[in-house]
Write an enzyme that holds these catalytic residues in place. Structure first.
Site, PDB file in Angstrom:
ATOM      1  N   ASP A  70       9.317   3.096   0.084  1.00  0.00           N
ATOM      2  CA  ASP A  70       8.219   3.747   0.794  1.00  0.00           C
ATOM      3  C   ASP A  70       8.391   3.415   2.267  1.00  0.00           C
ATOM      4  OD1 ASP A  70       5.948   4.641   1.975  1.00  0.00           O
ATOM      5  OD2 ASP A  70       4.550   3.736   0.543  1.00  0.00           O
ATOM      6  N   TYR A  75       0.853  -1.190   0.000  1.00  0.00           N
ATOM      7  CA  TYR A  75       0.000   0.000   0.000  1.00  0.00           C
ATOM      8  C   TYR A  75       0.889   1.239   0.000  1.00  0.00           C
ATOM      9  CZ  TYR A  75      -3.513   3.440   1.464  1.00  0.00           C
ATOM     10  OH  TYR A  75      -4.351   4.535   1.536  1.00  0.00           O
ATOM     11  N   LYS A  93       3.564   9.221   8.852  1.00  0.00           N
ATOM     12  CA  LYS A  93       3.384   8.624  10.178  1.00  0.00           C
ATOM     13  C   LYS A  93       4.385   9.166  11.210  1.00  0.00           C
ATOM     14  CE  LYS A  93       0.613   5.092   8.143  1.00  0.00           C
ATOM     15  NZ  LYS A  93       0.700   4.228   7.010  1.00  0.00           N
TER      16      LYS A  93
HETATM   17  C1  PLP Z   1       0.074   4.711   5.592  1.00  0.00           C
HETATM   18  C2  PLP Z   1       0.889   4.481   4.398  1.00  0.00           C
HETATM   19  C3  PLP Z   1       0.860   5.348   3.291  1.00  0.00           C
HETATM   20  C4  PLP Z   1      -0.127   6.482   3.191  1.00  0.00           C
HETATM   21  O1  PLP Z   1       0.058   7.448   4.163  1.00  0.00           O
HETATM   22  P1  PLP Z   1      -1.183   8.408   4.541  1.00  0.00           P
HETATM   23  O2  PLP Z   1      -0.582   9.374   5.511  1.00  0.00           O
HETATM   24  O3  PLP Z   1      -2.228   7.525   5.115  1.00  0.00           O
HETATM   25  O4  PLP Z   1      -1.622   9.058   3.297  1.00  0.00           O
HETATM   26  C5  PLP Z   1       1.763   5.149   2.279  1.00  0.00           C
HETATM   27  N1  PLP Z   1       2.644   4.134   2.323  1.00  0.00           N
HETATM   28  C6  PLP Z   1       2.692   3.265   3.345  1.00  0.00           C
HETATM   29  C7  PLP Z   1       3.718   2.188   3.335  1.00  0.00           C
HETATM   30  C8  PLP Z   1       1.805   3.391   4.398  1.00  0.00           C
HETATM   31  O5  PLP Z   1       1.819   2.490   5.389  1.00  0.00           O
END
Ligand code: PLP
Length: 429
Positions: free
Chosen positions: A237, A142, A265
């Protein structure tokens, strides 16, 4: 009806599904979400005053636990000067300097407001810098909800059973190629079949949105080598892994260099912050120095920067990482011992402070393994744990986040609760 149920009924009248982010709706566990009143340290309290040991941690940001006094103080002091100016402040430079000092292989940072934005912008930089359009991502990973990343996505998209979203134009999705996590051959085949067209390979260095699936030995170095061979950029990511696996995230933990890195985060200390970063050469493609346009009215918001700075400064203590990793490993082992005793058919994955209990009896090393989980049994386990005062992610394909605030008492209570839950599931089997 408890207070959460009443509040949820009201919320459902005015917001789709009653929430502002799908997994919060508790649909996968057939329950009403708990409405939260406050949280402190490792504990979260709902509107009826029920106290839970929290392993969601706001989905990752709260690595130091909730309401850390130093983070709160930084926010309080900063907000007295005003909430937003739309003009530079020194705190943006300070957070960028901190990030660069903690994370290897990056020289410049751009702040945004979410992980989604960070990834969307990093992908644009990769396309702008290489002059190529295609992106390779992994099924079950994701990367936020931007169009080109909602293809075979994980987390809520997977839980909802719709890993491909309606509303994403076919032309956009067509430039997103999907490979299999921990399968280098699947990447090599795509790179060869699309020679000279792939701008970047984007990966969660530890997959944490199909449940937690660590990279197999050689997988990340293999991606690095394949990207180099085919002239594609490697994007890590690190929205979950950044400042969580180690100060320097997955690049430090695994000793593999990425070209572009995305954060979210933890970097905001609980405030809405994301960032993307890379070498000066790559980042100078970004406006106003370069032609890749990217902007944000509230980006680098001073109060959000203050929270991020305070949290990252506190994380400059290697002991925190040793402790949370040891605690997570202990918890994982206790859960495996319970599985050995009650044989409910689950597999526990753990790396760093991340863990997942998958309801499958096979080892989970890839997306197919994760998907073989019995999500109904996870839901039953979740409901039992909640009843015992342990707040887990309300869906199978998510991580459990251990924070620096979890105490021995919290952890032992969690094991006791898991024992009760497994006894019950074992009796039902
Ligand atoms: C949570 C998440 C996102 C998206 O971040 P948001 O602040 O929710 O838009 C992207 N990549 C990873 C790996 C994530 O866990």
């Amino acid at each position: 009806m408890d207070t959460s149920e009443k509040m949820f009924a009201q919320a459902c009248e005015v917001m789709p599904g009653g929430v502002n982010s799908p997994v919060r709706a508790y649909r996968a566990v057939n329950m009403t979400p708990r409405f939260i009143h406050h949280a402190k340290g490792s504990h979260i309290f709902d509107v009826d005053g029920v106290d839970y040991v929290d392993y969601v941690g706001s989905w990752g940001p709260m690595i130091l636990g909730h309401s850390h006094p130093i983070v709160l103080q930084a926010v309080e002091e900063t907000m007295k000067n005003g909430l937003s100016f739309g003009a530079p402040t020194g705190r943006e430079t300070e957070l960028a300097q901190l990030v660069i000092s903690m994370v290897p292989n990056i020289e410049m940072v751009r702040m945004v407001n979410s992980g989604t934005e960070a990834v969307m912008s990093a992908v644009r930089v990769a396309r702008g810098a290489t002059g190529r359009d295609k992106i390779i991502k992994f099924e079950g990973c994701y990367h936020g909800h931007s169009d080109s990343m909602l293809v075979k996505a994980g987390s809520g998209a997977l839980t909802g059973g719709r890993p491909d979203s309606a509303g994403v134009p076919a032309a956009v999705a067509g430039d997103t190629l999907t490979a299999q996590y921990n399968d280098l051959d699947s990447v090599e085949r795509l790179l060869a079949a699309n020679a000279g067209q792939v701008a970047a390979v984007i990966v969660e260095p530890v997959a944490a949105n199909m449940g937690v699936v660590p990279p197999a030995e050689g997988f990340l170095p293999g991606l690095r080598a394949l990207c180099d061979k085919h002239g594609a950029l490697l994007i890590f990511d690190e929205v979950i892994t950044g400042f969580r696996l180690a100060q320097g995230g997955a690049q430090e933990y695994f000793g593999v260099r990425a070209d572009l890195v995305t954060f979210g985060k933890i970097i905001g200390g609980g405030m809405p912050v994301g960032a993307f970063a890379g070498s000066k050469k790559l980042m100078e493609h970004v406006a106003p120095t370069g032609p890749v346009y990217q902007a944000g009215t509230l980006s680098g918001n001073p109060v959000a920067m203050a929270a991020g700075i305070a949290q990252l400064n506190l994380l400059k203590n290697k002991e925190i990482y040793t402790n949370i990793e040891n605690n997570a490993a202990w918890l994982a082992q206790q859960l495996r011992d319970l599985e050995a005793q009650y044989q409910i058919g689950c597999t526990v994955n753990q790396i760093g402070s991340l863990l997942s209990v998958f309801f499958t009896d096979k080892p989970v090393t890839d997306f197919a393994g994760a998907k073989s989980s019995d999500t109904e049994r996870y839901a039953a386990y979740f409901r039992e744990m909640l009843k015992q005062g342990v707040y887990l992610a309300p869906a199978q394909f998510e991580a459990m986040f251990v924070s620096a605030a979890h105490t021995i008492d919290d952890l032992t209570w969690t094991v006791t609760a898991a024992k009760l839950a497994m006894q019950k599931l074992s009796a039902e089997k």
